[in-house]
Design an enzyme around this catalytic site. Sequence first.
Site, PDB file in Angstrom:
ATOM      1  N   PHE A  11       0.741  -1.162   0.027  1.00 50.61           N
ATOM      2  CA  PHE A  11       0.136   0.024   0.059  1.00 50.61           C
ATOM      3  C   PHE A  11       0.859   1.311   0.209  1.00 50.61           C
ATOM      4  O   PHE A  11       1.927   1.357   0.752  1.00 50.61           O
ATOM      5  CB  PHE A  11      -0.968   0.101   1.393  1.00 50.61           C
ATOM      6  CG  PHE A  11      -2.147  -0.876   1.384  1.00 50.61           C
ATOM      7  CD1 PHE A  11      -3.183  -0.682   0.813  1.00 50.61           C
ATOM      8  CD2 PHE A  11      -1.922  -2.047   1.886  1.00 50.61           C
ATOM      9  CE1 PHE A  11      -4.383  -1.259   0.692  1.00 50.61           C
ATOM     10  CE2 PHE A  11      -2.991  -2.937   1.717  1.00 50.61           C
ATOM     11  CZ  PHE A  11      -4.254  -2.628   1.182  1.00 50.61           C
ATOM     12  N   ASP A  12       0.530   2.323  -0.650  1.00 47.19           N
ATOM     13  CA  ASP A  12       0.887   3.586  -0.607  1.00 47.19           C
ATOM     14  C   ASP A  12       0.374   4.163   0.444  1.00 47.19           C
ATOM     15  O   ASP A  12      -0.789   3.708   1.141  1.00 47.19           O
ATOM     16  CB  ASP A  12       0.539   4.356  -1.748  1.00 47.19           C
ATOM     17  CG  ASP A  12       0.760   5.704  -1.682  1.00 47.19           C
ATOM     18  OD1 ASP A  12       2.067   6.098  -1.456  1.00 47.19           O
ATOM     19  OD2 ASP A  12       0.137   6.678  -2.145  1.00 47.19           O
TER      20      ASP A  12
END
Length: 241
Positions: A11-12
């Site tokens: 995930f960013d």
Amino acid sequence: MKEQIYTTIIFDIDDTLMEFALSEQAALHNTFMEFDLPNGFMDMHASYRAISKVLWNELELGNIALRELGVERFRRLFLEHQTDKDPLDFSSTYLSYLGKEAHLMAGALEVLEQLSHCQLVIMTNGFGDVQKSRLYNSALTDHFDHIVISEEAGYQKPNPGIFDYAFSKIGTAAKAKTIIVGDSLTSDIQGGINYGIDTVWFNPKGKNNESAIQPTYEIKDLLEIIDIVNGSFTQGKEGCK
């Protein structure tokens, strides 16, 4: 149910799990106030955003270092607005305030809880101390197996170097079952494509993709990631089979 093929999700942070605009606005406002510029946010925010966008693009291309970017954006801003504040001091204060801001995107905590059986990884371009502080000040902090930050990795997305760094922690065997989720086509999605992993473009505002960068999936709601992992997502690639 179809067999799950994604067991590791990268995930960013900004504008994926956390709403960056609110954090930035609060940190900038507090910094302008501390530097006796009560109208600073109102007068300079638009200019700051334009300057920052240019410099972050330069960072992705490898044309500027992160710490240089942190000061250069304020140097350019103050030059444009003929302000005699010290950009280095201002940058340091701003980053300190920014590290205290943690505003979650809708569905962020729920999707992590639903995917707790997967290996969950953070991969973010940013300042190590700031991003860690924001995570630790949020409800997300205990949900990740690994946290990969560009400043510590020595590379930023989309450079394959940050992915090499991440998989040295994740384990290279996980690559075939890994997917990356992020809001940036040029950073998250291009980085995933370059490295040969599937990608999820988080596009809650329904922006038009006018680039040649084609994600594996496109979603508007973070909870759709659960459907992708479960194999019940029908848009784009045929889910997990």
